[in-house]
Design a protein around this motif. Structure first.
Motif, short mmCIF file in Angstrom:
data_model
loop_
_atom_site.label_atom_id
_atom_site.label_comp_id
_atom_site.label_asym_id
_atom_site.label_seq_id
_atom_site.Cartn_x
_atom_site.Cartn_y
_atom_site.Cartn_z
N UNK A 1 -14.66 68.24 -24.90
CA UNK A 1 -16.03 67.99 -24.29
C UNK A 1 -16.23 67.24 -23.15
N UNK A 2 -15.75 66.11 -23.06
CA UNK A 2 -15.69 64.97 -21.86
C UNK A 2 -15.24 65.79 -20.34
N UNK A 3 -14.60 66.87 -20.36
CA UNK A 3 -13.98 67.44 -19.32
C UNK A 3 -14.82 68.46 -18.56
N UNK A 4 -16.07 68.68 -18.96
CA UNK A 4 -16.91 69.73 -18.33
C UNK A 4 -17.17 69.45 -17.10
N UNK A 5 -17.31 68.16 -16.54
CA UNK A 5 -17.57 67.99 -15.06
C UNK A 5 -16.29 68.17 -14.21
N UNK A 6 -15.01 68.75 -14.93
CA UNK A 6 -13.93 68.78 -14.17
C UNK A 6 -13.65 70.45 -13.85
N UNK A 7 -14.88 71.19 -14.41
CA UNK A 7 -14.93 72.50 -14.24
C UNK A 7 -14.71 72.93 -12.77
N UNK A 8 -13.99 74.07 -12.50
CA UNK A 8 -13.59 74.29 -10.90
C UNK A 8 -12.41 73.37 -10.66
N UNK A 9 -11.82 72.42 -11.17
CA UNK A 9 -10.95 72.05 -10.52
C UNK A 9 -9.58 72.68 -10.96
N UNK A 10 -8.56 72.35 -9.86
CA UNK A 10 -7.12 72.65 -9.85
C UNK A 10 -6.39 71.46 -10.09
N UNK A 11 -5.87 71.07 -11.09
CA UNK A 11 -5.23 69.70 -11.37
C UNK A 11 -3.67 69.91 -10.88
N UNK A 12 -3.22 69.19 -10.03
CA UNK A 12 -1.72 69.04 -9.73
C UNK A 12 -1.22 68.39 -10.62
#
Length: 262
Positions: A242-253
């Motif tokens: 739930x805490x990661x909603x603001x990471x939507x759209x990211x590509x995490x290396x």
């Protein structure tokens, strides 16, 4: 309605071994119910299922390159994880991990084999991901519930894969697909993100980590090692939280500083 932190229904594609197995275990340890998808490795998939903490997990089988089989995989997963009372029961979390990665160096691969391998990579790595994402998102939207989609991409999408160009190209496409879906699905409370792992240890690459190229592979990272599947799985679990909603759209290396994008 907020996405719960535990007790979710989670579909992990390509979960018979390797990273998929580690991801399935991470969600099960978090208290979620997991559908373990496999294409052909039935015995290994059963081993994954038997290793999961908790109860309520399930096995689902299908060739994701086939749109009809992909639809059946999602329907069976939703039903097995507790949605038998409704045909629109959602999958709360989808992890798109299933992929093929077969060598086809462009200078030496016969053309007929080149065409076949490109078609197979596109069908599984890209189209299979697109099929599952649309199906899972449709269920989330129909049920009016938030959700998460996490795609397993690759460092190879950025640094190139000279002996596996279709793999690198399809993983770059998966990253782009995830970003498009992140924008399109945000109004429905669905967050979409991708991870781009570097080299990590699995059964498939074990011979390379004990062979003559082992030292050079480990030297790709200044840490002098490769990642574990559990390290990648931990990031996937967070992106589905739930805490990661603001990471939507990211590509995490996730490559141990072995490749730095600018």
């Amino acid at each position: 309605m907020n996405l719960p932190a535990h007790g979710r229904s989670v579909l992990v594609s390509g979960a018979s071994r390797g990273l998929g197995r580690a991801v399935a275990r991470a969600f099960a340890a978090n208290g979620d119910r997991v559908a373990v998808h496999y294409g052909s490795r039935a015995e290994e998939a059963r081993e994954t299922l038997a290793s999961l903490d908790g109860t309520g997990h399930a096995l689902v089988c299908g060739d994701l390159a086939d749109p009809a089989q992909a639809a059946r995989v999602v329907a069976e997963a939703a039903e097995a994880l507790g949605g038998a009372d409704s045909p629109d029961s959602p999958i709360d979390v989808l992890v798109n991990n299933a992929a093929v990665n077969l060598p086809h160096p462009p200078a030496t691969t016969p053309y007929e084999e080149w065409v076949e391998l490109w078609q197979r990579h596109v069908s599984v790595n890209l189209l299979g991901t697109a099929y599952l994402s649309r199906l899972a998102a449709g269920r989330m939207i129909a049920a009016g519930t938030p959700g998460r989609i996490v795609n397993i991409g690759s460092r190879g999408a950025f640094r190139g894969e000279p002996d596996h160009p279709a793999y690198g190209a399809t993983k770059a496409a998966v990253h782009a697909l995830g970003q498009s879906l992140a924008v399109a699905l945000a109004p429905h409370g669905i967050a979409v993100a991708s991870v781009a792992p570097g080299f990590f240890s699995t059964e498939r690459v074990a011979p390379r980590l004990t062979g003559p190229e082992a030292e050079s592979i480990r030297a790709q990272s200044p840490f002098g090692r490769v990642a574990t599947p559990e390290e990648i799985a931990a990031a996937v679990l967070w992106l589905a939280s739930p805490e990661a909603e603001w990471a939507s759209g990211t590509v995490l290396d996730l490559n141990g500083a072995s490749y730095l994008r600018t």
